[in-house]
Design an enzyme around this catalytic site. Structure first.
Site, short mmCIF file in Angstrom:
data_model
loop_
_atom_site.label_atom_id
_atom_site.label_comp_id
_atom_site.label_asym_id
_atom_site.label_seq_id
_atom_site.Cartn_x
_atom_site.Cartn_y
_atom_site.Cartn_z
N GLY A 43 -10.63 11.07 53.09
CA GLY A 43 -11.31 11.04 51.80
C GLY A 43 -12.39 12.08 51.58
O GLY A 43 -12.66 12.46 50.45
N GLU A 98 -19.22 11.59 54.47
CA GLU A 98 -18.33 10.49 54.07
C GLU A 98 -18.01 10.59 52.58
O GLU A 98 -18.77 11.18 51.81
CB GLU A 98 -19.04 9.15 54.31
N ASP A 99 -16.91 9.98 52.18
CA ASP A 99 -16.59 9.94 50.76
C ASP A 99 -17.34 8.81 50.05
O ASP A 99 -18.00 9.02 49.05
CB ASP A 99 -15.07 9.83 50.52
N ASP A 102 -18.79 1.45 51.12
CA ASP A 102 -18.51 0.22 50.37
C ASP A 102 -19.21 -0.94 51.10
O ASP A 102 -20.37 -1.25 50.81
CB ASP A 102 -16.99 0.03 50.29
N LYS A 130 -21.28 2.45 46.89
CA LYS A 130 -20.86 1.41 45.97
C LYS A 130 -21.91 0.33 45.85
O LYS A 130 -22.55 -0.03 46.85
CB LYS A 130 -19.56 0.81 46.48
N PHE A 151 -12.70 0.00 42.15
CA PHE A 151 -11.98 0.89 43.04
C PHE A 151 -11.97 2.30 42.45
O PHE A 151 -11.55 2.52 41.32
CB PHE A 151 -10.56 0.40 43.33
N ASP A 158 -8.43 8.34 47.44
CA ASP A 158 -7.04 8.04 47.09
C ASP A 158 -6.83 6.58 46.72
O ASP A 158 -7.68 5.73 46.97
CB ASP A 158 -6.13 8.33 48.29
N ARG A 164 -6.00 12.12 45.19
CA ARG A 164 -7.04 12.87 45.91
C ARG A 164 -7.34 14.20 45.24
O ARG A 164 -8.43 14.74 45.34
CB ARG A 164 -6.59 13.17 47.35
P1 5GP Z 1 -16.46 0.40 54.08
O1 5GP Z 1 -16.24 0.32 55.58
O2 5GP Z 1 -17.83 0.94 53.74
O3 5GP Z 1 -16.18 -0.89 53.39
O4 5GP Z 1 -15.37 1.37 53.51
C1 5GP Z 1 -15.42 2.74 53.73
C2 5GP Z 1 -14.10 3.42 53.54
O5 5GP Z 1 -13.18 2.66 52.76
C3 5GP Z 1 -14.30 4.73 52.80
O6 5GP Z 1 -14.53 5.79 53.70
C4 5GP Z 1 -13.01 4.87 52.02
O7 5GP Z 1 -12.04 5.51 52.83
C5 5GP Z 1 -12.58 3.45 51.76
N1 5GP Z 1 -13.05 2.99 50.42
C6 5GP Z 1 -14.02 2.11 50.14
N2 5GP Z 1 -14.16 1.91 48.82
C7 5GP Z 1 -13.25 2.73 48.24
C8 5GP Z 1 -12.91 3.01 46.87
O8 5GP Z 1 -13.47 2.47 45.89
N3 5GP Z 1 -11.93 3.92 46.68
C9 5GP Z 1 -11.27 4.53 47.70
N4 5GP Z 1 -10.33 5.39 47.38
N5 5GP Z 1 -11.56 4.30 48.99
C10 5GP Z 1 -12.54 3.40 49.25
#
Ligand code: 5GP
Length: 180
Positions: A43, A98-99, A102, A130, A151, A158, A164
């Site tokens: 991402g 990081e992208d 969440d 987020k 999302f 993606d 992407r």
């Molecule tokens: P976390 O561990 O913080 O819940 O999630 C992190 C990873 O989940 C991010 O690096 C990403 O790859 C994916 N992710 C979380 N939220 C989103 C979203 O809204 N859209 C997309 N495309 N990926 C997400």
């Protein structure tokens, strides 16, 4: 606009402006240091490519891939390394790129894992954060934008490996991922 996309959240110009600002702050903070950008696949690739060109201190770039979402949109909480760094980061000034953060579980794991390799410093730059009420509290040193708990796709992010390549950041239609 593609029929799976609900609305545009952040436009190309706004992204470009913010990435430039982040690059300026990072350049200021890392003067004279041994900067290593650690991009989290897949991402963060587009963001990293743009950010790196806005940073004017010498740097190396390395990548890690960890498991998070597959084709579904829920995090499992279990993080696995799919691809590790190529180089040793001991004594280096490491900036994770990081992208999106969440729940924060992926980042928590990455911080713990990379810290154990004894870098000189370890910081985080995330394009998006987020507004998730369940998010664990973590320091994000450089954050591009706060986004609603939807999302998000585009600019590297993606949905089932699609979108992407979009230049803007979008909200995906909720009916595509509301599985509850
Ligand atoms: P976390 O561990 O913080 O819940 O999630 C992190 C990873 O989940 C991010 O690096 C990403 O790859 C994916 N992710 C979380 N939220 C989103 C979203 O809204 N859209 C997309 N495309 N990926 C997400």
């Amino acid at each position: 606009m593609d029929e799976d996309l609900e609305r545009i959240l952040i436009g190309e110009k706004e992204i470009k402006k913010r990435v430039k600002e982040l690059g300026e702050s990072i350049s200021k903070d890392y003067q004279g240091k041994e900067l290593v950008l650690v991009g989290i696949l897949r991402g963060a690739i587009i963001f990293l490519a743009d950010l790196a060109r806005e940073i004017n201190v010498p740097m190396k770039v390395d990548f890690m891939a960890v498991s998070s979402y597959g084709s579904s949109t829920k995090t499992s909480g279990v993080v696995r390394i799919l691809k590790d760094l190529d180089d040793d980061i001991r004594g280096k000034d490491v900036l994770i790129v990081e992208d999106i953060v969440d729940t924060g579980l992926t980042l928590k794991y990455l911080l713990k894992n990379l810290k154990s390799r004894k870098p000189a410093s370890l910081k985080v730059c995330s394009l998006l954060k987020k507004e998730n009420k369940q998010q664990i509290s973590l320091d994000i040193d450089y954050c591009g934008f706060k986004v609603p708990d939807n999302f998000i796709v585009g600019y590297g992010l993606d949905w089932d490996e699609k979108y992407r390549n979009l230049s803007c950041i979008y909200v995906l239609k909720p009916e595509l991922y509301n599985e509850d």
